[in-house]
Design an enzyme around this catalytic site. Structure first.
Site, PDB file in Angstrom:
ATOM      1  N   LYS A  57      93.985  21.777  74.204  1.00  0.00           N
ATOM      2  CA  LYS A  57      92.895  21.214  75.008  1.00  0.00           C
ATOM      3  C   LYS A  57      92.700  22.036  76.274  1.00  0.00           C
ATOM      4  CE  LYS A  57      93.517  16.503  73.319  1.00  0.00           C
ATOM      5  NZ  LYS A  57      94.253  15.252  73.443  1.00  0.00           N
ATOM      6  N   GLN A 101      97.546  11.575  77.720  1.00  0.00           N
ATOM      7  CA  GLN A 101      97.943  11.775  76.321  1.00  0.00           C
ATOM      8  C   GLN A 101      98.827  10.606  75.858  1.00  0.00           C
ATOM      9  OE1 GLN A 101      96.872  14.468  74.487  1.00  0.00           O
ATOM     10  NE2 GLN A 101      97.869  13.607  72.687  1.00  0.00           N
ATOM     11  N   ASP A 124      88.052  10.176  77.770  1.00  0.00           N
ATOM     12  CA  ASP A 124      88.432   9.639  76.460  1.00  0.00           C
ATOM     13  C   ASP A 124      87.568   8.441  76.088  1.00  0.00           C
ATOM     14  OD1 ASP A 124      90.305  10.931  74.921  1.00  0.00           O
ATOM     15  OD2 ASP A 124      92.023  10.137  76.028  1.00  0.00           O
TER      16      ASP A 124
END
Ligand code: NDP
Length: 312
Positions: A57, A101, A124
């Site tokens: 990422k 995460q 997200d």
């Protein structure tokens, strides 16, 4: 019975590349106005499997002109220290996107932490404010995987309006937002889950079938209507020879990979069902690459929204 025409592969790598190229061009334009989007990924503790994703990422961010940052607090960090860390990121003007995460260590309440992320930096799309915005159809930061699937269907000109869409799986990350996005696209949507009675008959009613279950090959050819669009979100490791033979007997390339690595990646849909489809996403190379591309797109979107700039 097979599909009347050969199934079309929805090539996630190609579509993700196109999205990333557009994101890079948009970043170039923002740079002319002195704006450089920033993305911070926080990974708590040591997770070799997640680390590959996180590094990917950050690397992808950098390649597109986003300032990527990776923070790796130790497993021993307390919940309060994590909240302080998130508050500091919320306050930083150079951070447009914050991604935590998952999974988190047990002593940290993931829901509470995700709620601590400023909704305008929640790339997200997990914050309740963004979930609510998505539900009410307001411009929002939508979860990357389902948003990527919608983008894929749009670019491949797969009709959604008026179609019967069945989503198997109801997680907050994939299933529920997927269903909501399909509904906004005017599909007639059914959500199935582990308590659904006669899953097969629901699946057979689907013009668009999205499998987000986490069980290798659970959707069998008998559960698929010929001509359906099959979207396979699942990412499962097949490690047993018996299971491998059940799904991939005769696939020499995959057999070589299996013998070399001791496992292969597969989705929730039995690959034999793909022969029935009008369109399908392979695993790997289908939905997976879109998730990261949409994370990049969401970071730029967040940068624009935070500055009151227009978004599409
Ligand atoms: P979850 O485990 O959170 O959710 C799985 C869902 O599947 C649940 O709603 C569960 O039902 C349902 N389910 C489980 N067993 C059955 C069954 N026998 N029949 C019907 N439904 C069932 O998983 P996620 O949504 O997070 O992920 C799903 C899959 O997608 C995983 O393989 C994951 O690795 C993959 N994934 C892939 C991504 C990508 O980028 N390609 C991104 C995110 C996830 P219930 O709610 O009743 O328990």
């Amino acid at each position: 019975m097979k599909s009347l025409t050969a199934p079309h592969i929805l090539d996630g790598n190609a579509i993700a590349a196109a999205i990333k190229a557009e994101v890079a061009a948009e970043i170039e334009q923002l740079r002319a106005h002195g704006i450089r989007p920033g993305l911070t990924v926080v990974m708590v503790g040591n997770h070799p499997a997640s680390e590959v994703y996180v590094r990917n990422k950050v690397k992808t961010s950098a390649s597109l002109g986003i300032v990527g940052e990776m923070l790796t607090p130790p497993e021993s960090i307390t919940a309060d220290e994590m909240l302080t860390l998130i508050a500091a990121l919320n306050a930083r003007d150079d951070v447009d996107g914050i991604l935590i995460q998952l999974p988190l260590p047990r002593h940290i309440d993931a829901k509470r932490l995700l709620e601590a992320v400023a909704p305008e930096k929640d790339v997200d799309g997990f914050h309740p404010v963004n979930v609510g915005r998505l539900q009410t159809g307001q411009p929002a930061l939508a979860p990357c995987t389902p948003a990527g699937i919608i983008e894929m269907l749009r670019r491949a000109k797969v009709p959604v309006a008026g179609q019967n869409a069945v989503v198997v799986g109801r997680s907050d990350i994939v299933g529920k937002p997927m269903a909501m996005l399909l509904l906004h696209g005017n599909a007639t949507v059914t959500i199935c889950h582990s308590k659904t009675k006669d899953l097969a008959s629901f699946c057979r009613s689907a013009d668009i079938l999205v499998a987000a279950i986490g069980k290798a090959g659970m959707i069998t050819p008998e559960m698929v209507r010929p001509g359906a669009v099959l979207i396979d979100v699942g990412m499962n490791r097949v490690t047993s020879q018996t299971e491998f033979d059940r799904f991939f007997a005769g696939d020499a390339k995959r057999e070589a990979a299996f013998q070399k690595n001791g496992s292969v990646l597969m989705g929730d849909i039995d690959p034999h069902a793909f022969e029935l489809a009008s369109y399908y996403t392979p695993v790997p190379g289908g939905v997976g690459p879109l998730t990261i591309a949409m994370l990049m797109a969401n970071t730029v979107r967040a940068a624009r929204l935070r500055r009151g700039l227009s978004v599409s």
